[in-house]
Design an enzyme around this catalytic site. Structure first.
Site, PDB file in Angstrom:
ATOM      1  N   VAL B 141       0.874  -1.175   0.000  1.00 38.89           N
ATOM      2  CA  VAL B 141       0.000   0.000   0.000  1.00 38.89           C
ATOM      3  C   VAL B 141       0.905   1.217   0.000  1.00 38.89           C
ATOM      4  O   VAL B 141       2.010   1.179   0.549  1.00 38.89           O
ATOM      5  CB  VAL B 141      -0.921   0.016   1.236  1.00 38.89           C
ATOM      6  CG1 VAL B 141      -1.476   1.409   1.496  1.00 38.89           C
ATOM      7  CG2 VAL B 141      -2.082  -0.956   1.074  1.00 38.89           C
ATOM      8  N   CYS B 142       0.455   2.285  -0.639  1.00 40.06           N
ATOM      9  CA  CYS B 142       1.143   3.582  -0.569  1.00 40.06           C
ATOM     10  C   CYS B 142       2.567   3.474  -1.137  1.00 40.06           C
ATOM     11  O   CYS B 142       2.766   2.827  -2.160  1.00 40.06           O
ATOM     12  CB  CYS B 142       1.108   4.060   0.895  1.00 40.06           C
ATOM     13  SG  CYS B 142       1.312   5.842   1.123  1.00 40.06           S
ATOM     14  N   THR B 143       3.546   4.077  -0.487  1.00 39.60           N
ATOM     15  CA  THR B 143       4.912   4.053  -1.026  1.00 39.60           C
ATOM     16  C   THR B 143       5.569   2.677  -0.896  1.00 39.60           C
ATOM     17  O   THR B 143       6.694   2.491  -1.368  1.00 39.60           O
ATOM     18  CB  THR B 143       5.801   5.092  -0.322  1.00 39.60           C
ATOM     19  OG1 THR B 143       5.832   4.805   1.074  1.00 39.60           O
ATOM     20  CG2 THR B 143       5.267   6.505  -0.521  1.00 39.60           C
ATOM     21  N   GLY B 144       4.875   1.730  -0.263  1.00 40.23           N
ATOM     22  CA  GLY B 144       5.416   0.373  -0.148  1.00 40.23           C
ATOM     23  C   GLY B 144       5.793  -0.238  -1.486  1.00 40.23           C
ATOM     24  O   GLY B 144       6.720  -1.054  -1.563  1.00 40.23           O
ATOM     25  N   GLY B 191      -3.037   2.289  -3.831  1.00 45.67           N
ATOM     26  CA  GLY B 191      -2.616   3.686  -3.897  1.00 45.67           C
ATOM     27  C   GLY B 191      -2.245   4.207  -2.513  1.00 45.67           C
ATOM     28  O   GLY B 191      -1.932   3.438  -1.613  1.00 45.67           O
TER      29      GLY B 191
END
Lengths: 270, 270
Positions: B141-144, B191
């Site tokens: 998720v996200c910048t992962g 996202g």
């Protein structure tokens, strides 16, 4: 001694965690991405932590308040880390007697078995009642509103709760409202669990302004797209709701018992 | 010794936290609201914890997987609790060498400064690359997703990330897709931040079935109502996006540097 402890905590927080959310209040960063100390007038937010709470109920609004650059206090009966549904213990930063006399926000997360236990705990109820009487905003997410109600803070107010227990709100003198976020004067209560995001942003707009809340929404990329239309009893349909109800008679009985005991203490009609 | 430790953790988890989310998998409760032990075939989910991660990125999908009754492992380079944006430290339950050879899900949360640090850590990259090669699902998720990419796990795959850094995905061999949840074969990337709820439910449907995911959505009352239409750059408009970009040149430079170093190690064209 209390002051020293807080100073140490504040310094530790600045050194360690602050700025971890890179996009937090972007314009406040210095050239190396560090956040300056909180301003003196940062909103003071007292968030209850209690054993067996739902971590998500706390973390979602807390993330919003953190990006808003608030003075967040995690308030516990003791400093003993509280157990959560996901088995991540969450420690308090303040005990009841360490919370300033006047806060901008009192917030109570949900967690049904934890809520039920807290509804029968005189120290917790006294703290909530006392802090809530002076707080600018008295707020909750999910089953947290039952605990606010048990502390006598929702009599005569419209309020939301998790759909499985919202029918109990009138027993605590509140008017049950099936909305995602319910505002009645200085009470703001959210529906079940994930309502904490809608709640947090709504409150951020009140605490600062709509523009601040909008920026946080963009930072958190909160443009939700649930994979199914199944987030309310109406969406889920009677069969799924019945299945879920059938699995929780013991839990429902416990909640009813705790609410009735609280109502009696408050001198409310049965 | 490792086995003993896990057994102790499992017992502690059952005694303490399980069942705190009352409505979790309601039909599985016994008459006193207790949850039985996890079934042998519960999905094995390895969730990375790394210093300076975003707590919300982890907690939202973790709550979904917990209600799904998964075998959740919080995996850290060490057992040292990881600092998070909200200053709630999150401890690992497993170190890299304690994760089973084959897991159903490898999950990486975001946290830009934490992601950047992890992208330059050989031990973390080796663990992710090794675990991800055998995992049924490789997710973030996200910048992962930048970290997955740095571990060589997104070459030739479509992927999402936080809008502030998603332009960097192609440098890691991935195709950037501006969608809430992106599935490409066994990669599932979400996202920014709050996409973790949509991601978690989407993955729950794949791991068990749609009905299980729908019930979790109802338990979490996930029928979101964002107070503003401001969750994407398009919704927020160019002025707000420009303001946010202007506040983070240092951060963006760090992310670019980390991605370029990773790309070079992976032998990808500049």
């Amino acid at each position: 001694m209390t002051l020293d402890r807080r100073q140490i905590l504040a310094l530790a927080a600045l050194a360690g965690g602050a700025g971890a959310f890179e996009t937090a209040s972007a314009e406040a960063h210095d050239a190396q991405g560090r956040m300056p100390p909180l301003p003196e007038d940062a909103p003071k937010i007292a968030m209850l932590v209690h054993p067996r709470m739902i971590a998500l109920d706390l973390i979602n609004p807390m993330t919003v308040f953190n990006i808003l650059r608030s003075n967040i206090m995690l308030v516990g009966k003791t400093m003993e880390p509280a157990a959560t549904d996901v088995r991540i213990p969450i420690g308090a930063t303040h005990t009841f007697d360490q919370v300033p006399r006047e806060v901008d926000v009192l917030f109570v997360p949900g967690g049904i078995m934890g809520t039920i236990a807290a509804m029968d705990d005189p120290e917790t109820l006294t703290f909530l009642s006392d802090c809530g009487r002076r707080a600018k905003w008295v707020t909750s997410v999910c089953t947290g509103s039952l605990l606010l109600g048990a502390a006598g803070l929702l009599q005569g107010y419209r309020a939301a709760s998790h759909w499985t227990v919202s029918d109990l709100l009138p027993k605590l003198g509140a008017t049950k409202v099936d909305e995602r976020v319910v505002i009645d004067r200085n009470r703001m209560t959210g529906g079940g669990a994930t309502a904490g995001l809608d709640f947090g942003l709504t409150l951020a707009a009140k605490l600062v302004d709509e523009e601040a809340a909008r920026r946080i929404q963009l930072i958190l990329e909160y443009a939700p797209e649930p994979p199914f239309a199944n987030g309310t009893p109406a969406q889920a349909g009677p069969e799924r709701v019945a299945t879920m109800r059938a699995g929780r008679p013991w839990m429902d009985a416990q909640a009813l018992k705790a609410v009735e005991a609280a109502a009696e203490r408050l001198g409310l009609p049965a």
